[in-house]
Motif scaffolding. Sequence first.
Motif, PDB file in Angstrom:
ATOM      1  N   THR A  35       0.847  -1.187   0.000  1.00 36.31           N
ATOM      2  CA  THR A  35       0.000   0.000   0.000  1.00 36.31           C
ATOM      3  C   THR A  35       0.884   1.240   0.000  1.00 36.31           C
ATOM      4  N   TRP A  36       0.533   2.244  -0.805  1.00 32.47           N
ATOM      5  CA  TRP A  36       1.404   3.416  -0.883  1.00 32.47           C
ATOM      6  C   TRP A  36       0.612   4.698  -1.103  1.00 32.47           C
ATOM      7  N   ALA A  37       1.319   5.803  -0.858  1.00 30.12           N
ATOM      8  CA  ALA A  37       0.753   7.127  -1.126  1.00 30.12           C
ATOM      9  C   ALA A  37       1.894   8.107  -1.368  1.00 30.12           C
ATOM     10  N   PRO A  74      -2.197  14.710  -4.630  1.00 33.03           N
ATOM     11  CA  PRO A  74      -2.157  13.454  -3.877  1.00 33.03           C
ATOM     12  C   PRO A  74      -2.592  12.239  -4.705  1.00 33.03           C
ATOM     13  N   VAL A  75      -1.860  11.139  -4.506  1.00 34.86           N
ATOM     14  CA  VAL A  75      -2.185   9.869  -5.153  1.00 34.86           C
ATOM     15  C   VAL A  75      -1.982   8.773  -4.121  1.00 34.86           C
ATOM     16  N   ILE A 124      -2.011   6.575   4.939  1.00 35.19           N
ATOM     17  CA  ILE A 124      -0.649   7.024   4.622  1.00 35.19           C
ATOM     18  C   ILE A 124      -0.695   8.442   4.063  1.00 35.19           C
ATOM     19  N   LEU A 125      -1.612   8.685   3.132  1.00 32.19           N
ATOM     20  CA  LEU A 125      -1.727   9.991   2.489  1.00 32.19           C
ATOM     21  C   LEU A 125      -1.986  11.097   3.502  1.00 32.19           C
ATOM     22  N   LYS A 126      -2.890  10.853   4.435  1.00 36.74           N
ATOM     23  CA  LYS A 126      -3.208  11.859   5.449  1.00 36.74           C
ATOM     24  C   LYS A 126      -1.969  12.206   6.273  1.00 36.74           C
ATOM     25  N   ALA A 185       2.560  15.925   7.438  1.00 32.80           N
ATOM     26  CA  ALA A 185       4.005  16.142   7.557  1.00 32.80           C
ATOM     27  C   ALA A 185       4.539  17.072   6.464  1.00 32.80           C
ATOM     28  N   ALA A 186       3.668  17.476   5.533  1.00 31.16           N
ATOM     29  CA  ALA A 186       4.048  18.332   4.404  1.00 31.16           C
ATOM     30  C   ALA A 186       5.191  17.724   3.588  1.00 31.16           C
TER      31      ALA A 186
END
Length: 123
Positions: free
Chosen positions: A48-50, A58-59, A72-74, A79-80
């Motif tokens: 799983t990735w982001a 965002p992807v 992960i995305l959030k 964390a910018a």
Amino acid sequence: MLQIEDVLRDRGSRYAVTGGPVQGRAGAEAFLAELKRAKKFAKATHNTWACVFSEAGPVKNDDGEAGAGAVILKMLERAALVDHIVVVTRWYGGVHLGGDRFAHVVTCTRAYLEALQKQAAKA
């Protein structure tokens, strides 16, 4: 590529986290291809990735672990961290983890972000 193997184990499932800088979707795909050159990562149940791309935004990809990419995305957005992919790998151990799997994705992503911060401090 920064990789932390065996971040945690729960009911037979094992988790690792890997990440690094990427440029665009093609860069993310190349990163994943390089990661999966290692047989154990190619055979993992989920990678799983982001990433938050500076150009495309965002992807995320759940790779069958519904909702994990969003977690992960959030964290990356908080964390910018831009143009940097984080991949949480899970080897399924035979027992469903329910909602605990999201806590494990958070633990892995947090471990990666902390290791990245330490690495930057040394540089």
